[in-house]
Write an enzyme that holds these catalytic residues in place. Structure first.
Site, PDB file in Angstrom:
ATOM      1  N   GLY A  27      -0.100   0.349   0.735  1.00 23.18           N
ATOM      2  CA  GLY A  27      -0.089  -0.435   1.971  1.00 23.18           C
ATOM      3  C   GLY A  27       0.741  -1.695   1.824  1.00 23.18           C
ATOM      4  O   GLY A  27       0.375  -2.763   2.332  1.00 23.18           O
ATOM      5  N   ASP A  56      -0.556   8.495   2.283  1.00 25.53           N
ATOM      6  CA  ASP A  56      -1.843   8.164   2.880  1.00 25.53           C
ATOM      7  C   ASP A  56      -2.807   7.933   1.726  1.00 25.53           C
ATOM      8  O   ASP A  56      -3.053   8.823   0.912  1.00 25.53           O
ATOM      9  CB  ASP A  56      -2.314   9.322   3.748  1.00 25.53           C
ATOM     10  CG  ASP A  56      -3.642   9.044   4.448  1.00 25.53           C
ATOM     11  OD1 ASP A  56      -4.373   8.131   4.028  1.00 25.53           O
ATOM     12  OD2 ASP A  56      -3.958   9.775   5.411  1.00 25.53           O
ATOM     13  N   ASN A  65      -4.063  -2.111  -1.825  1.00 21.18           N
ATOM     14  CA  ASN A  65      -4.129  -2.975  -0.651  1.00 21.18           C
ATOM     15  C   ASN A  65      -4.293  -2.215   0.662  1.00 21.18           C
ATOM     16  O   ASN A  65      -4.642  -2.810   1.677  1.00 21.18           O
ATOM     17  CB  ASN A  65      -2.867  -3.842  -0.584  1.00 21.18           C
ATOM     18  CG  ASN A  65      -2.821  -4.689   0.671  1.00 21.18           C
ATOM     19  OD1 ASN A  65      -3.555  -5.668   0.794  1.00 21.18           O
ATOM     20  ND2 ASN A  65      -1.974  -4.309   1.623  1.00 21.18           N
ATOM     21  N   TYR A  87     -16.156  -0.961   8.309  1.00 19.42           N
ATOM     22  CA  TYR A  87     -15.270  -1.692   7.399  1.00 19.42           C
ATOM     23  C   TYR A  87     -16.083  -2.496   6.388  1.00 19.42           C
ATOM     24  O   TYR A  87     -15.773  -2.511   5.185  1.00 19.42           O
ATOM     25  CB  TYR A  87     -14.360  -2.612   8.223  1.00 19.42           C
ATOM     26  CG  TYR A  87     -13.374  -3.422   7.432  1.00 19.42           C
ATOM     27  CD1 TYR A  87     -12.216  -2.858   6.919  1.00 19.42           C
ATOM     28  CD2 TYR A  87     -13.588  -4.788   7.217  1.00 19.42           C
ATOM     29  CE1 TYR A  87     -11.289  -3.620   6.211  1.00 19.42           C
ATOM     30  CE2 TYR A  87     -12.673  -5.553   6.517  1.00 19.42           C
ATOM     31  CZ  TYR A  87     -11.526  -4.963   6.013  1.00 19.42           C
ATOM     32  OH  TYR A  87     -10.620  -5.723   5.312  1.00 19.42           O
ATOM     33  N   ALA A 119     -17.484  -0.229   3.794  1.00 25.63           N
ATOM     34  CA  ALA A 119     -16.439   0.225   2.872  1.00 25.63           C
ATOM     35  C   ALA A 119     -16.095  -0.854   1.847  1.00 25.63           C
ATOM     36  O   ALA A 119     -15.983  -0.585   0.647  1.00 25.63           O
ATOM     37  CB  ALA A 119     -15.192   0.628   3.647  1.00 25.63           C
ATOM     38  N   LYS A 120     -15.947  -2.098   2.317  1.00 28.86           N
ATOM     39  CA  LYS A 120     -15.546  -3.168   1.405  1.00 28.86           C
ATOM     40  C   LYS A 120     -16.675  -3.549   0.443  1.00 28.86           C
ATOM     41  O   LYS A 120     -16.413  -3.887  -0.719  1.00 28.86           O
ATOM     42  CB  LYS A 120     -15.074  -4.389   2.199  1.00 28.86           C
ATOM     43  CG  LYS A 120     -13.758  -4.165   2.937  1.00 28.86           C
ATOM     44  CD  LYS A 120     -12.630  -3.774   1.983  1.00 28.86           C
ATOM     45  CE  LYS A 120     -11.285  -3.666   2.689  1.00 28.86           C
ATOM     46  NZ  LYS A 120     -10.179  -3.321   1.773  1.00 28.86           N
ATOM     47  N   ILE A 171      -6.623 -13.993   7.665  1.00 25.12           N
ATOM     48  CA  ILE A 171      -5.241 -14.204   7.240  1.00 25.12           C
ATOM     49  C   ILE A 171      -4.296 -13.936   8.419  1.00 25.12           C
ATOM     50  O   ILE A 171      -4.425 -12.915   9.108  1.00 25.12           O
ATOM     51  CB  ILE A 171      -4.882 -13.274   6.061  1.00 25.12           C
ATOM     52  CG1 ILE A 171      -5.884 -13.436   4.912  1.00 25.12           C
ATOM     53  CG2 ILE A 171      -3.459 -13.536   5.594  1.00 25.12           C
ATOM     54  CD1 ILE A 171      -5.975 -14.818   4.316  1.00 25.12           C
TER      55      ILE A 171
END
Length: 255
Positions: free
Chosen positions: A14, A64, A91, A155, A158-159, A188
């Site tokens: 990424g 991917d 990333n 999300y 997942a993190k 960011i």
């Protein structure tokens, strides 16, 4: 020079836009040779050409992160192009908003696949190529690990999983003198945030950050650069929060 990446051979997933582009350019500026990935071939090649015009050694491989086949191909190609692999920066990420009550199983699976399955697949593949002194650094998040977001439950899950996975893998890799660590970004500023979320959202976010501004992709890149450096050889299974102090206030009154 401290944290020099001169002639280091680096994979960045990424790595062609947003935070990833900042990471890629920073490693190149510090002397690394980079292969980066993305799912959009046109954009990836365009960014690679921009970097090559600046005189950097960089190549793009369409991949991917959640695909086992793509991951195997990435490492084979990068190993051939670079002549070895020293550092792997994971990333690649995806964070479409949705509340749990409205979320489909397909939406859940897609986010977990890219953000968590992808880290597993790329880490497992990296183990085949990295030697003593090798580095794996993951872009994680404060979401799920330090704070919650009602629009990002998939999300966040997942993190949080990424950090738990990272700590366990650190134990497995320690005997091989390979480290794995994570950086947890806050808000960011990226072109996607500016375009998709707009100035009002950005202003509201800045109001809850003690340093009163969003971070820059290079703020994340430099933290990753540290973990990837020779100087960080005795640090593994750890994470650095890079958020301008966002998670510090005890209450909104502090702001």
């Amino acid at each position: 020079m401290a944290f020099s990446m001169k002639d280091k051979k680096v994979i960045i997933t990424g790595g062609g836009k947003g935070i990833g582009a900042g990471i890629t350019e920073t490693f190149l500026e510090e002397g690394a040779k980079v292969v980066f990935t993305g799912r959009n071939e046109k954009d990836g090649l365009a960014f690679a050409n921009q970097m090559k015009e600046k005189g950097y050694e960089v190549d793009f491989v369409k991949a991917d992160a959640a695909s086992e086949k793509d991951t195997e191909n990435l490492f084979q190609e990068a190993n051939k192009v670079l002549g070895g692999i020293d550092i792997v920066v994971l990333n690649a990420g995806y964070y479409p908003e949705s509340k749990t009550r409205d979320m489909t199983l397909d939406q859940w699976d897609e986010v977990l696949n890219i953000n968590l399955r992808g880290v597993f697949l790329n880490t497992r593949e990296a183990m085949k190529y990295l030697k003593a002194g090798g580095r794996i650094v993951i872009t994680s998040s404060i979401t799920g690990n330090r704070v919650g977001n009602s629009e990002l439950p998939h999300y966040g899950a997942a993190k949080a999983g990424v950090n738990g996975f990272m700590r366990s893998v650190a134990l497995e890799l320690a005997a091989d003198e390979i480290t794995i660590n994570a950086v947890e970004p806050g808000n960011i500023m990226t072109p996607g945030m500016e375009t998709n979320l707009g100035p009002e959202y950005i202003k509201n976010q800045e109001s809850i950050i003690p340093m009163a501004s969003l971070g820059d992709p290079r703020d994340i890149a430099y933290a990753i650069l540290f973990f990837a450096s020779d100087e960080a050889k005795y640090i593994t299974g750890q994470s650095i929060i890079v958020d301008g102090g966002q998670i510090l206030p005890e209450s909104p009154l502090e702001m």
